[in-house]
Design a protein around this motif. Sequence first.
Motif: not given
Length: 104
Positions: A30-59
């Motif tokens: 599970a730790a390997r999977k989590m870190t691999a998915e995080f690396e995938g997030i970094l790749d997407v952020l480098e290409e188009n961070p606006f693909r992800f939705p706004p954070e609506l946390d009231y804090n």
Amino acid sequence: MAKYTVTVSRRADEMLIRHAKFLAQVRPAAARKMTAEFEGILDVLEENPFRFPPELDYNLPTGIYRKALFAKWYKAIFSVVDNTVYLDAVLDCRQDNADFQAKE
């Protein structure tokens, strides 16, 4: 070629390491999977961070942060300024994250 530069804060890096260490004690796969998915997030952020939705946390200030969900329970919080993505936190959504306060 990356369109955006991703900067991971020390705090976010420490949070990711803490989550991965905990998972590795329970289920190493599970730790390997989590870190691999995080690396995938970094790749997407480098290409188009606006693909992800706004954070609506009231804090958090409205309209500044976005979120990327990964590995079922985790959330990366980031902002975009010009061509730089600032990743500020990696949160476990099963925990109370009231201690995460963004800098305005």
